[in-house]
Design an enzyme around this catalytic site. Sequence first.
Site, PDB file in Angstrom:
ATOM      1  N   ASP A  90       0.868  -1.181   0.000  1.00 17.74           N
ATOM      2  CA  ASP A  90       0.000   0.000   0.000  1.00 17.74           C
ATOM      3  C   ASP A  90       0.911   1.239   0.000  1.00 17.74           C
ATOM      4  OD1 ASP A  90      -1.935   1.886   0.605  1.00 17.74           O
ATOM      5  OD2 ASP A  90      -2.528   1.011   2.493  1.00 17.74           O
ATOM      6  N   LYS A 118      -1.024  -1.140  -4.536  1.00 24.54           N
ATOM      7  CA  LYS A 118      -1.801   0.102  -4.725  1.00 24.54           C
ATOM      8  C   LYS A 118      -0.790   1.159  -5.146  1.00 24.54           C
ATOM      9  CE  LYS A 118      -4.992  -0.845  -0.898  1.00 24.54           C
ATOM     10  NZ  LYS A 118      -5.428  -0.357   0.436  1.00 24.54           N
ATOM     11  N   ASP A 147      -7.890  -9.260   5.354  1.00 25.95           N
ATOM     12  CA  ASP A 147      -8.980  -9.138   6.327  1.00 25.95           C
ATOM     13  C   ASP A 147      -9.432  -7.698   6.539  1.00 25.95           C
ATOM     14  OD1 ASP A 147      -6.574  -8.296   7.685  1.00 25.95           O
ATOM     15  OD2 ASP A 147      -7.763  -8.339   9.523  1.00 25.95           O
TER      16      ASP A 147
HETATM   17  P1  5GP Z   1       1.866  -0.614   3.790  1.00 20.98           P
HETATM   18  O1  5GP Z   1       2.877  -0.689   4.857  1.00 20.98           O
HETATM   19  O2  5GP Z   1       2.406  -0.890   2.395  1.00 20.98           O
HETATM   20  O3  5GP Z   1       1.098   0.691   3.816  1.00 20.98           O
HETATM   21  O4  5GP Z   1       0.761  -1.688   4.103  1.00 20.98           O
HETATM   22  C1  5GP Z   1       1.037  -3.033   4.022  1.00 20.98           C
HETATM   23  C2  5GP Z   1       0.138  -3.862   4.916  1.00 20.98           C
HETATM   24  O5  5GP Z   1      -1.066  -3.153   5.267  1.00 20.98           O
HETATM   25  C3  5GP Z   1      -0.322  -5.085   4.183  1.00 20.98           C
HETATM   26  O6  5GP Z   1       0.586  -6.159   4.342  1.00 20.98           O
HETATM   27  C4  5GP Z   1      -1.678  -5.348   4.798  1.00 20.98           C
HETATM   28  O7  5GP Z   1      -1.532  -6.066   5.996  1.00 20.98           O
HETATM   29  C5  5GP Z   1      -2.202  -3.969   5.139  1.00 20.98           C
HETATM   30  N1  5GP Z   1      -3.071  -3.424   4.072  1.00 20.98           N
HETATM   31  C6  5GP Z   1      -2.806  -2.407   3.238  1.00 20.98           C
HETATM   32  N2  5GP Z   1      -3.841  -2.181   2.409  1.00 20.98           N
HETATM   33  C7  5GP Z   1      -4.782  -3.097   2.722  1.00 20.98           C
HETATM   34  C8  5GP Z   1      -6.084  -3.397   2.194  1.00 20.98           C
HETATM   35  O8  5GP Z   1      -6.627  -2.777   1.259  1.00 20.98           O
HETATM   36  N3  5GP Z   1      -6.747  -4.418   2.792  1.00 20.98           N
HETATM   37  C9  5GP Z   1      -6.214  -5.142   3.822  1.00 20.98           C
HETATM   38  N4  5GP Z   1      -6.952  -6.112   4.319  1.00 20.98           N
HETATM   39  N5  5GP Z   1      -4.987  -4.897   4.340  1.00 20.98           N
HETATM   40  C10 5GP Z   1      -4.286  -3.883   3.783  1.00 20.98           C
END
Ligand code: 5GP
Length: 163
Positions: A90, A118, A147
């Site tokens: 994300d 994303k 989840d």
């Molecule tokens: P980041 O650190 O890249 O912002 O987020 C990574 C983690 O956030 C992912 O491994 C996941 O656990 C959670 N995450 C980010 N976006 C989503 C989403 O749309 N749905 C879900 N269920 N988890 C997300």
Amino acid sequence: QSQIAAAVKQIATKINSDYEGEKVLLVAVLNGAFIFVADLIRYLTIDCQIEFIKTQSYEGMHSTGKVKMLLGLNKDLQDQHVILLEDIVDTGNTLVALLEIFDKQKPKSLKVATLLLKSEALKHQNLPLDYVGIDIPNKFVVGYGLDYDGCGRQYADIYQVVL
Ligand code: 5GP
């Protein structure tokens, strides 16, 4: 479901070709990646081992901005080809934190495979995102291992959560 299966197969095919004749250590990030990695590993024809780590950065539908390591790695990464397996990237904050920890162990190579990306939400550049399944809009999604507060992981399809 069919689009997910095609994306998983496409990642596996690329990994099989990139690491032909090599031994690879896969490190999967729990909980979200458990279905993705279970499907992916069955398409791999290369010599590989798998380890699991567990992180948390989300509460409900919002990133806390901090990455908590809930279960660490028990394996030495030195001189190993390592592929980090993520369910979704994300902002990229989790990945940056993990790559920093992993890099310190001097793996022979370090790449990332993620089922979902994303790209609109990504805050970091030059991440080794070599294997990306599906680029999705910047919306919160559940299903196929992902989840919403612990629920929805069992869905075979991936859904946007609308409240
Ligand atoms: P980041 O650190 O890249 O912002 O987020 C990574 C983690 O956030 C992912 O491994 C996941 O656990 C959670 N995450 C980010 N976006 C989503 C989403 O749309 N749905 C879900 N269920 N988890 C997300």
